[in-house]
Scaffold this active site. Sequence first.
Site, PDB file in Angstrom:
ATOM      1  N   CYS A  58       0.878  -1.253  -0.019  1.00 19.66           N
ATOM      2  CA  CYS A  58      -0.029  -0.050   0.136  1.00 19.66           C
ATOM      3  C   CYS A  58       1.016   1.308   0.032  1.00 19.66           C
ATOM      4  O   CYS A  58       1.660   1.461   0.900  1.00 19.66           O
ATOM      5  CB  CYS A  58      -1.127  -0.039   1.290  1.00 19.66           C
ATOM      6  SG  CYS A  58      -1.921   1.448   1.408  1.00 19.66           S
ATOM      7  N   TYR A  89      -7.637   4.604  -9.020  1.00 17.92           N
ATOM      8  CA  TYR A  89      -7.400   3.886  -7.975  1.00 17.92           C
ATOM      9  C   TYR A  89      -8.213   2.723  -7.727  1.00 17.92           C
ATOM     10  O   TYR A  89      -7.755   1.537  -7.479  1.00 17.92           O
ATOM     11  CB  TYR A  89      -7.532   4.681  -6.317  1.00 17.92           C
ATOM     12  CG  TYR A  89      -7.221   3.931  -5.132  1.00 17.92           C
ATOM     13  CD1 TYR A  89      -6.076   3.569  -4.779  1.00 17.92           C
ATOM     14  CD2 TYR A  89      -8.194   3.531  -4.397  1.00 17.92           C
ATOM     15  CE1 TYR A  89      -5.628   3.036  -3.546  1.00 17.92           C
ATOM     16  CE2 TYR A  89      -8.219   2.685  -3.478  1.00 17.92           C
ATOM     17  CZ  TYR A  89      -6.858   2.493  -2.874  1.00 17.92           C
ATOM     18  OH  TYR A  89      -6.762   1.751  -1.596  1.00 17.92           O
ATOM     19  N   GLU A 101       1.056  -0.337  -7.279  1.00 22.19           N
ATOM     20  CA  GLU A 101       1.055   1.115  -6.179  1.00 22.19           C
ATOM     21  C   GLU A 101       2.536   1.337  -5.966  1.00 22.19           C
ATOM     22  O   GLU A 101       3.043   0.452  -5.290  1.00 22.19           O
ATOM     23  CB  GLU A 101       0.116   0.912  -5.005  1.00 22.19           C
ATOM     24  CG  GLU A 101      -1.271   0.780  -5.254  1.00 22.19           C
ATOM     25  CD  GLU A 101      -1.989   0.916  -3.847  1.00 22.19           C
ATOM     26  OE1 GLU A 101      -1.481   1.238  -2.840  1.00 22.19           O
ATOM     27  OE2 GLU A 101      -3.346   0.569  -3.817  1.00 22.19           O
ATOM     28  N   ASP A 136      -2.982  -6.977   2.313  1.00 22.62           N
ATOM     29  CA  ASP A 136      -3.294  -6.513   1.119  1.00 22.62           C
ATOM     30  C   ASP A 136      -3.010  -7.429   0.103  1.00 22.62           C
ATOM     31  O   ASP A 136      -1.741  -7.634  -0.062  1.00 22.62           O
ATOM     32  CB  ASP A 136      -2.502  -5.363   1.063  1.00 22.62           C
ATOM     33  CG  ASP A 136      -2.788  -4.163   2.021  1.00 22.62           C
ATOM     34  OD1 ASP A 136      -4.193  -3.978   2.346  1.00 22.62           O
ATOM     35  OD2 ASP A 136      -2.098  -3.505   2.282  1.00 22.62           O
ATOM     36  N   TYR A 141      -0.186  -4.886  -4.984  1.00 19.43           N
ATOM     37  CA  TYR A 141       0.894  -4.674  -3.693  1.00 19.43           C
ATOM     38  C   TYR A 141       1.947  -5.630  -3.877  1.00 19.43           C
ATOM     39  O   TYR A 141       2.556  -5.788  -2.987  1.00 19.43           O
ATOM     40  CB  TYR A 141      -0.041  -5.260  -2.687  1.00 19.43           C
ATOM     41  CG  TYR A 141      -1.273  -4.645  -2.649  1.00 19.43           C
ATOM     42  CD1 TYR A 141      -1.481  -3.167  -2.195  1.00 19.43           C
ATOM     43  CD2 TYR A 141      -2.884  -5.131  -2.881  1.00 19.43           C
ATOM     44  CE1 TYR A 141      -2.717  -2.411  -1.818  1.00 19.43           C
ATOM     45  CE2 TYR A 141      -3.902  -4.630  -2.535  1.00 19.43           C
ATOM     46  CZ  TYR A 141      -3.921  -3.131  -2.226  1.00 19.43           C
ATOM     47  OH  TYR A 141      -5.021  -2.413  -2.214  1.00 19.43           O
ATOM     48  N   CYS A 204      -2.042   1.681   7.582  1.00 16.21           N
ATOM     49  CA  CYS A 204      -0.924   1.288   7.109  1.00 16.21           C
ATOM     50  C   CYS A 204      -0.272   0.172   7.509  1.00 16.21           C
ATOM     51  O   CYS A 204      -0.351  -0.320   8.841  1.00 16.21           O
ATOM     52  CB  CYS A 204       0.224   2.381   7.729  1.00 16.21           C
ATOM     53  SG  CYS A 204       2.149   2.051   7.265  1.00 16.21           S
ATOM     54  N   CYS A 213      19.590  -5.113   5.920  1.00 11.20           N
ATOM     55  CA  CYS A 213      20.056  -5.506   4.478  1.00 11.20           C
ATOM     56  C   CYS A 213      21.552  -4.815   4.711  1.00 11.20           C
ATOM     57  O   CYS A 213      21.393  -3.459   4.706  1.00 11.20           O
ATOM     58  CB  CYS A 213      19.202  -4.724   3.458  1.00 11.20           C
ATOM     59  SG  CYS A 213      19.804  -4.711   1.848  1.00 11.20           S
TER      60      CYS A 213
END
Length: 220
Positions: A58, A89, A101, A136, A141, A204, A213
């Site tokens: 998202c 959207y 997105e 999602d 996504y 969120c 990473c």
Amino acid sequence: MFFLSDMLNRKLNLPKPSEALPGRAKAIATAPRHFVSKRPLKGPYPDGLETAMFGLGCFWGAERLFWQTDGVWVTAVGYAGGITPNPTYQETCTGLTGHAEVVLVVFDPQTVSYADLLRLFWESHDPTQGMRQGNDVGTAYRSAIYTSGDAQFQAAGASREAYQASLRNAGHGGITTEIAPTPAFYFAEADHQQYLAKNPHGYCNLKGTGIGCAMPAATS
């Protein structure tokens, strides 16, 4: 039951050109300026700045991560990597446009490196989930890096290999992130731009793997 399985299949598989929604010739309306910085979303951008594009679920929460990063001049959310021109959207959420997105990031490489942005990207979501991110579900996504130029493309690929090794050592699966040259980018509607600045308690769903990473030397 067939209807539900057909709908899920559409959301989990990229459409063929013959299946994609037609879209429109005219761009949809968006905000002229960034809600937080007040800078123009569509430019002109100052000389010396570079652009990057990331899809990590998202785009509401993803965009906030980048606009809060020092050295990022402006951000915008939109749709990229699909077929339908100038999608909305609602159309993108059906899975019938093929778009992800994404967040467009305009940054000053003298302050924040592309490697820094890649690290933020990898550590802020789970890139092993395929056509979803947490709750999602759908092609919109998916995890994606769209690169500007050969240097970004090489850096993104090297970082994917490095992060895959770290994830594998921690027992995670294979990375499904798409890496490709930057396709057409369509700005999302005004209400989606900087959504979490306008709605601080808004939705969120971003959640990383908890694995750091370590960037390879070539991208640092």
